[in-house]
Design a protein around this motif. Structure first.
Motif, short mmCIF file in Angstrom:
data_model
loop_
_atom_site.label_atom_id
_atom_site.label_comp_id
_atom_site.label_asym_id
_atom_site.label_seq_id
_atom_site.Cartn_x
_atom_site.Cartn_y
_atom_site.Cartn_z
N MET A 1 37.80 30.80 38.26
CA MET A 1 38.77 31.70 38.88
C MET A 1 39.74 30.86 39.70
O MET A 1 39.35 29.95 40.42
CB MET A 1 38.02 32.71 39.77
CG MET A 1 38.92 33.67 40.47
SD MET A 1 38.14 34.89 41.56
CE MET A 1 36.85 35.55 40.54
N ASP A 2 40.99 31.19 39.60
CA ASP A 2 42.05 30.51 40.33
C ASP A 2 41.79 30.61 41.84
O ASP A 2 41.35 31.65 42.32
CB ASP A 2 43.38 31.17 39.95
CG ASP A 2 44.55 30.59 40.68
OD1 ASP A 2 44.96 31.20 41.70
OD2 ASP A 2 45.05 29.53 40.26
N ALA A 3 42.06 29.55 42.59
CA ALA A 3 41.79 29.52 44.03
C ALA A 3 42.57 30.61 44.77
O ALA A 3 42.05 31.21 45.72
CB ALA A 3 42.12 28.15 44.60
N ASP A 4 43.81 30.87 44.36
CA ASP A 4 44.62 31.90 45.01
C ASP A 4 44.02 33.29 44.78
O ASP A 4 43.97 34.12 45.68
CB ASP A 4 46.07 31.87 44.51
CG ASP A 4 46.82 30.65 44.98
OD1 ASP A 4 46.43 30.06 46.02
OD2 ASP A 4 47.80 30.28 44.32
N VAL A 5 43.55 33.54 43.56
CA VAL A 5 42.95 34.83 43.23
C VAL A 5 41.66 35.01 44.02
O VAL A 5 41.40 36.07 44.59
CB VAL A 5 42.68 34.95 41.71
CG1 VAL A 5 41.88 36.19 41.39
CG2 VAL A 5 44.00 34.94 40.95
N LYS A 6 40.86 33.95 44.07
CA LYS A 6 39.60 34.01 44.82
C LYS A 6 39.85 34.30 46.30
O LYS A 6 39.19 35.13 46.91
CB LYS A 6 38.82 32.71 44.65
CG LYS A 6 37.47 32.74 45.31
CD LYS A 6 36.69 31.47 45.05
CE LYS A 6 35.34 31.56 45.74
NZ LYS A 6 34.54 30.38 45.52
N ALA A 7 40.84 33.63 46.88
CA ALA A 7 41.18 33.84 48.29
C ALA A 7 41.66 35.28 48.53
O ALA A 7 41.29 35.91 49.52
CB ALA A 7 42.24 32.84 48.73
N ARG A 8 42.46 35.80 47.61
CA ARG A 8 42.96 37.17 47.74
C ARG A 8 41.80 38.17 47.67
O ARG A 8 41.71 39.10 48.47
CB ARG A 8 43.98 37.49 46.65
CG ARG A 8 44.53 38.93 46.73
CD ARG A 8 45.50 39.25 45.62
NE ARG A 8 45.05 38.95 44.29
CZ ARG A 8 44.23 39.75 43.58
NH1 ARG A 8 43.79 40.87 44.08
NH2 ARG A 8 43.87 39.40 42.35
N LYS A 9 40.88 37.97 46.73
CA LYS A 9 39.74 38.88 46.59
C LYS A 9 38.85 38.84 47.83
O LYS A 9 38.36 39.87 48.28
CB LYS A 9 38.95 38.55 45.33
CG LYS A 9 39.65 38.95 44.06
CD LYS A 9 38.77 38.75 42.85
CE LYS A 9 39.41 39.28 41.61
NZ LYS A 9 39.45 40.72 41.55
N GLU A 10 38.62 37.65 48.38
CA GLU A 10 37.82 37.53 49.60
C GLU A 10 38.51 38.24 50.77
O GLU A 10 37.86 38.91 51.56
CB GLU A 10 37.57 36.07 49.92
CG GLU A 10 36.57 35.41 49.01
CD GLU A 10 36.35 33.94 49.31
OE1 GLU A 10 36.83 33.44 50.37
OE2 GLU A 10 35.69 33.28 48.49
N ARG A 11 39.82 38.10 50.87
CA ARG A 11 40.58 38.76 51.94
C ARG A 11 40.50 40.28 51.78
O ARG A 11 40.26 41.00 52.75
CB ARG A 11 42.03 38.27 51.91
CG ARG A 11 42.88 38.77 53.06
CD ARG A 11 44.29 38.17 53.06
NE ARG A 11 45.00 38.38 51.80
CZ ARG A 11 45.23 37.44 50.86
NH1 ARG A 11 44.78 36.21 51.05
NH2 ARG A 11 45.89 37.72 49.76
N GLU A 12 40.66 40.77 50.56
CA GLU A 12 40.55 42.21 50.31
C GLU A 12 39.16 42.73 50.69
O GLU A 12 39.03 43.78 51.31
CB GLU A 12 40.82 42.53 48.83
CG GLU A 12 42.25 42.42 48.43
CD GLU A 12 42.46 42.63 46.93
OE1 GLU A 12 41.45 42.70 46.17
OE2 GLU A 12 43.61 42.71 46.51
N ARG A 13 38.12 41.99 50.31
CA ARG A 13 36.75 42.40 50.63
C ARG A 13 36.54 42.43 52.15
O ARG A 13 35.99 43.38 52.69
CB ARG A 13 35.74 41.45 49.98
CG ARG A 13 34.29 41.89 50.21
CD ARG A 13 33.28 40.80 49.96
NE ARG A 13 33.48 39.73 50.93
CZ ARG A 13 33.62 38.44 50.64
NH1 ARG A 13 33.56 38.03 49.40
NH2 ARG A 13 33.81 37.55 51.58
#
Length: 94
Positions: A1-13
């Motif tokens: 998973m792309d680092a930006d996508v992972k960071a966004r998903k963690e922020r949303e969670r």
């Protein structure tokens, strides 16, 4: 998973779990009684959904709008259908 996508998903969670849902309006399937074991959901801001068991209301799972949509569409497509177990006629998950 792309680092930006992972960071966004963690922020949303993190944002989703930071929401105060103490006054959420919990709903269950029509026809279920208060004393019956059931799954309850509450609609949260931005299309998110919280889910819990009536037997353990303190444990709450939260889903973003995209996660909930994927789950509901998968359920509609039969991804979670139960089939009789060959040995005893009971129900098991696929």
């Amino acid at each position: 998973m792309d680092a930006d996508v992972k960071a966004r998903k963690e922020r949303e969670r993190d944002e989703l779990y930071a929401l105060d849902i103490s006054d959420a309006e919990w709903q269950s399937a029509p026809g279920t009684e208060d004393h019956e074991e059931r799954v309850e959901i509450a609609y949260l801001p931005a299309g998110a959904v919280a889910m819990r068991s009536s037997l353990d209301p303190g444990t709450v799972l939260r889903y973003t709008e995209a996660e909930w949509r994927a789950f509901v569409l998968g359920a509609r497509d039969g991804e979670f259908d139960l089939e009789p177990a060959p040995h005893d006629g009971g129900l098991t998950a696929e």
